[in-house]
Write a protein that holds these residues in place. Structure first.
Motif, short mmCIF file in Angstrom:
data_model
loop_
_atom_site.label_atom_id
_atom_site.label_comp_id
_atom_site.label_asym_id
_atom_site.label_seq_id
_atom_site.Cartn_x
_atom_site.Cartn_y
_atom_site.Cartn_z
N LEU A 880 20.00 17.49 -4.79
CA LEU A 880 19.14 17.74 -3.62
C LEU A 880 18.57 16.43 -3.08
N ILE A 881 18.13 15.52 -3.96
CA ILE A 881 17.59 14.24 -3.50
C ILE A 881 18.65 13.43 -2.78
N VAL A 886 21.11 10.79 1.83
CA VAL A 886 22.37 10.46 2.52
C VAL A 886 22.35 11.06 3.92
N THR A 887 21.80 12.28 4.05
CA THR A 887 21.67 12.89 5.38
C THR A 887 20.83 12.01 6.30
N ASN A 888 19.68 11.51 5.80
CA ASN A 888 18.84 10.61 6.61
C ASN A 888 19.60 9.36 7.01
N SER A 889 20.44 8.82 6.09
CA SER A 889 21.21 7.62 6.43
C SER A 889 22.16 7.89 7.58
N VAL A 925 20.21 5.15 -4.27
CA VAL A 925 20.78 5.60 -2.99
C VAL A 925 20.32 4.58 -1.94
N SER A 926 21.28 3.92 -1.27
CA SER A 926 20.91 2.84 -0.36
C SER A 926 21.84 2.81 0.85
N ASP A 927 21.33 2.20 1.94
CA ASP A 927 22.15 1.88 3.12
C ASP A 927 21.68 0.54 3.64
N GLU A 970 16.64 1.21 0.28
CA GLU A 970 17.17 1.54 -1.03
C GLU A 970 16.13 2.31 -1.82
N PHE A 971 16.50 3.55 -2.25
CA PHE A 971 15.65 4.35 -3.13
C PHE A 971 16.17 4.19 -4.56
#
Length: 982
Positions: A880-881, A886-889, A925-927, A970-971
């Motif tokens: 879920l996280i 990734v959706t926000n990215s 999780v990063s972009d 980056e989270f």
């Protein structure tokens, strides 16, 4: 013909050469005195100087004709001074003597090249001689060994006269007799050369005299020291000479002398053996050990050996060494009791190690010197070693560690933990160890101590793979099997108790070995005599030593003797002696204790007495002997302890132990066997075991296996049922071996077993329970996945949400969240693993679904780097996280106007990773997109997606959250539980 200076120079040079040859020959004969070599070097140097004096007639070179001859003569005195210091074993003052020599050379060069003054040079040479001569005189008249006092004072007198002459020469040159040339035949010049010649001869004679005095003193000291050792040594000693035949061949040896210990150990009197050949002295047909002794006298090489001398029925340790030509000496001690004790101890250890060899636990015993002392076959099998126990015995700890490290899942941590346990030196029980084969071992460690000092350590490994599997299944799948889990825990505790008992058994055995070793001293004998007429008692020195007394401390009476006897034995000793007198017996014999007066130590003695009668038959004197038998008593007690100890092990060990003869009849039957079968040992003793315990349908197979064992085909391992007295059946796991005779034939069959009836039942119940749970979990995951798929399909129907941009976005977010949960159940269902989720498969599929829902952009690169598994709860939360981030990215990180290559130097990228860092699972999780606007805190955001991320990470994932915004967003989530990744 008158002697001129040149002729005298030649005479002095030749004399010094002859002195050098004589002194060099003296050094060759006495190389242990290095000072002689320095003296010879001094003579050679002096001779060279006088020879170079003659060069003045053929060359005017000042260096060769003037400087070098005088430097060499002075250097000769310097070398003789060093030689004297070395001979007297004193340390010369190198700084002083060499500094003086350097000053001499500097002054001589100055008055040769700067100011050419022969008289000053003569004074400088004379002063240098005076300096070194007086140094030598000071040393020789000082403290020296008394054996060379006369010779050292003689040499000192010669040197002092020579020094006085050079003082006179210096005075004459400075006053009334200056010289203009070396070869001017003045009285002073002539006397100088004569002085060189005379003092050189006298000094050579003095040196020879001093060396001979020192050699004679050392020979005398050596002889005295040898006589003291020979007569006072507790070991027997004898001096012999080889006897040759008329043809010159060695045929026997004659005893020249023996020490008191020789008489005491062999029981032969000195006057009965000295002067006799060995065959007569020992009453044998051939000289004992003649080949060895003749080889010693021929080669000069000593020989040391141990041997059993049959005529005396004793073992001896003998050292033979050569003396003068044709002579040799022997030193020996009686080691009979030590040999007997060693043989009994070897037999005891062989039986004990045979029991350990048949245990079904892996046993490893390492000495305090880090050497493998014992390892059984079970240990080799547990660690899949191709080496046999014999191959491993004697290896170092590090060598054994390298052999087994491949068996462990994490070798480096295993080695570090093992050495930590050894360093701490404290017992460790019940430590689980996982190995590559999938097995789980229960490891116990116990340090072994003897007399308060560590002497080894014991490691025991037991295969508990089945039990660990049962514990894991019971813990995770079925709470209803808690009762079985408690039973397994009780079994584990029982095994640990057995291992503790085995550790204590090892320590007790080592203690017994030490006690036996202490009993291996040579017995001593003393004699005594009691005059019954005047009541006077006399003891030999050996009796005083046994009783811990000095002769002046002891009142020589029978009553005073009784005071030295232990109080509890005093009446018995008095009764034995008095009874022999009262009853008119010729002798009496008794063993009793004495208390040493010097230390209070209690010793055991064996006493034997014979009475002497007068012409009327009345006993007037008693003559007896006392032998210290404490070591024998200690050895006997140690052997009794070893026998009781072995019997105790068989009776109390937790496993089944049965011993059968070649016909299958029961010889030993331990307490565990009695408990399992309900029969006592008396009921089964002498009966064939298959008639009592074996099922009819298995009897023939058991007899065939037993026949193989008795024919030498062993060891053998098998499982079969035993029938108890009450008719119940017990399933036993057996390990069999054979006890052999000296000729290799089988005498007894030893069987060790473990009752595995309950384990078999538990294994069957666990297999049935696992099968039922796996079917149920498969069905549950399949249905959950189908329900979530139906929910996603409903969200896809038109009219389910407003047909607006926000409505479509909300629908897509809900669909992606549902897909993330459905994908977990689909992954579990497809992999067939229901406790943990393979995160590599799950996250790659999840990220692909999210990307497809937003349309694949060719300019955005997606990387998923995941290794390991998570529990189903954490996998659901992590999905879920990741879905939200990734959706926000996709939605916000890469607007059309944002150029990744220009601003970041790389393509637009979304990364998802899961790995272990510092023993924690870390999810990233990063972009590299545009990131958050300045001042925005994602951890405090009120948007639904980020609030969901913060809530899930804190309360469900139990993670520490960090956000970095240097290059994009980056989270980082650090999971607190370190055991979540497999």
């Amino acid at each position: 013909m008158a002697l001129d200076i040149r002729t005298l120079s030649v005479i002095v040079a030749v004399a010094n050469v002859l002195q050098m040859i004589i002194i060099a020959f003296l050094y060759i004969k006495n190389k242990k005195y290095p000072g002689i070599l320095w003296w010879a070097l001094g003579s050679a140097t002096t001779a060279s100087g006088f020879i170079l004096f003659l060069v003045r007639d053929v060359t005017q070179n000042a260096l060769i004709a003037i400087i070098l001859p005088n430097i060499l003569t002075v250097a000769g005195s310097l070398f003789i001074y060093i030689g004297i210091m070395h001979f007297l074993e004193k340390k010369e003052n190198k700084g002083l003597v060499f500094s003086a020599f350097a000053v001499f050379i500097a002054l001589y060069f100055y008055f040769t090249y700067v100011i050419d003054d022969i008289n000053t040079r003569t004074v400088i040479v004379s002063v240098a001689f005076i300096f070194y001569l007086l140094l030598m005189v000071q040393v020789l008249v000082g403290k020296t060994h008394e054996s060379i006092t006369a010779s050292s004072h003689f040499i000192a007198g010669i040197l002092f006269i020579e020094a006085c002459f050079f003082v006179f020469r210096t005075f004459s040159v400075l006053t009334f007799a200056p010289i203009d040339s070396l070869f001017t035949p003045t009285l002073i010049q002539t006397l100088a050369f004569v002085m060189y010649f005379v003092t050189g001869i006298l000094l050579t004679f003095g040196l020879i005299f001093m060396v001979n005095q020192r050699l004679n003193a050392e020979v005398t000291d050596t002889k005295n020291h040898f006589e003291i050792l020979f007569n006072k040594s507790p070991e027997g000693s004898a001096i012999h000479e080889i006897v040759y035949s008329t043809s010159g061949d060695p045929v026997d040896y004659r005893i020249l002398d023996v020490n008191p210990a020789f008489e005491r150990i062999l029981g032969l009197k000195r006057e009965d053996v000295v002067g006799k050949i060995s065959k007569e002295a020992y009453g044998v047909k051939t000289p004992p050990y003649f080949d060895i002794y003749s080889q010693v006298t021929e080669t000069g090489q000593s020989e040391e050996f141990e041997s059993f001398f049959a005529p005396m029925k004793k073992h001896f340790h003998i050292l033979a060494y050569s003396q003068d030509q044709g002579k040799f000496a022997t030193i020996f001690e009686d080691i009979t009791e030590r040999k007997q004790g060693e043989e009994k101890m070897r037999n005891t250890l062989q039986r004990f190690y045979q029991i350990l060899s048949n245990m079904q636990s892996g046993v490893l015993l390492v000495t305090n010197e880090n050497r493998v002392e014992f390892v059984n076959q079970t240990f080799c099998d547990l660690f899949s070693l191709n080496d046999s126990p014999a191959d491993l015995t004697g290896l170092s700890s590090k060598e054994l560690t390298e052999k087994v490290r491949h068996s462990y899942i994490d070798p480096d941590n295993f080695i570090a933990r093992t050495w930590e346990i050894v360093r701490l030196g404290k017992p460790v029980f019940g430590e689980d160890v996982k190995i590559q084969s999938g097995k789980v071992l229960l490891r116990d460690f116990a340090p072994l101590y003897l007399g308060g000092k560590a002497f080894g350590r014991l490691w025991i490994h037991r295969d508990i793979s089945g039990r660990k599997l049962a514990e894991e299944v019971l813990k995770q799948k079925n709470e209803s099997l808690n009762a079985l889990n408690r039973e397994l825990a009780a079994i584990q505790q029982n095994l640990r108790n057995n291992l503790e008992e085995l550790s204590q058994t090892e320590a007790t055995l080592r203690l017994s070995e030490e006690r036996l070793a202490r009993s291996q001293e040579i017995a001593h004998l003393g004699s005594w005599e009691l005059d019954l007429v005047n009541g006077q008692l006399s003891w030999s020195d050996e009796v005083y030593r046994i009783f811990g007394l000095h002769p002046q401390e002891f009142g020589a009476t029978y009553e005073a003797f009784l005071e030295a006897v232990h109080p509890e034995d005093r009446l018995a000793v008095d009764a034995a002696y008095s009874g022999s007198l009262r009853e008119g017996r010729d002798s009496y014999e008794i063993e009793h204790r004495v208390t040493r007066k010097d230390s209070g130590e209690i010793r055991y003695v064996h006493e034997k007495c014979e009475h002497v009668r007068d012409d009327n038959g009345k006993i007037i004197r008693s003559v007896g002997m006392v032998q210290d038998i404490t070591e024998r008593k200690v050895a006997e007690q140690a052997l009794r302890t070893e026998r009781d100890f072995s019997t105790s092990i068989l009776s109390t060990v937790g496993g089944l132990i049965i011993v059968l003869d070649r016909e299958g009849r029961i010889v030993r039957f331990n307490r565990s066997c009695e408990t399992i079968t309900g029969y006592s040992f008396e009921e089964v003793k002498g009966k064939q075991f298959w008639d009592l315990f074996i099922l009819p349908e298995e009897m023939q197979g058991v007899k065939d296996t037993f026949a193989q064992l008795t024919s030498g085909m062993f060891p053998n391992e098998h499982e079969n049922f035993w029938l108890a007295k009450d008719g119940t059946r017990r399933f036993i796991q057996w390990s069999n071996s054979a006890m052999t005779k000296a000729d290799g034939s089988v005498e007894y069959v030893l069987g060790t077993g473990i009752d595995i009836t309950e384990r078999k039942k538990a294994d069957e119940a666990l297999r049935e329970a696992l099968s039922e749970k796996e079917v149920l979990l498969s069905e549950i995951h399949h249905r959950v996945k189908n329900n979530l798929t139906a929910f996603i399909s409903l969200l896809s129907l038109d009219g389910s949400y407003e047909d607006t941009e926000s409505g479509r976005t909300l629908r897509k977010d809900l669909q992606n969240r549902a897909r993330s949960m459905a994908l977990i159940h689909e992954t579990l269902y497809r992999t067939g693993k229901f406790s943990n989720v393979d995160m590599s498969i799950y996250l790659k599929n999840l990220v692909d679904q999210i990307a497809q829902s937003y349309g694949v952009r060719s300019d955005i690169k997606i990387f998923v780097d995941v290794d390991g598994t998570l529990s189903i709860d954490r996998a659901t939360t992590a999905g879920l996280i990741i879905n939200e981030l990734v959706t926000n990215s996709f939605k916000y990180a890469f607007p059309p106007e944002f150029d990744c290559m220009a601003l970041r130097g790389e393509p637009c990228t979304i990364r998802v990773s899961l790995a272990k860092e510092e023993r924690k699972d870390v999810l990233r999780v990063s972009d590299n997109g545009c990131g958050f606007h300045e001042g925005f805190d994602p951890l405090k955001s009120k948007s639904l997606g980020l609030k969901l991320v913060n809530f899930l990470s804190r309360h469900q994932l139990r993670a520490e959250t960090e956000v970095r915004t240097e290059k994009g967003t980056e989270f980082i989530f650090r999971l607190n539980d370190t055991n979540t990744i497999a």
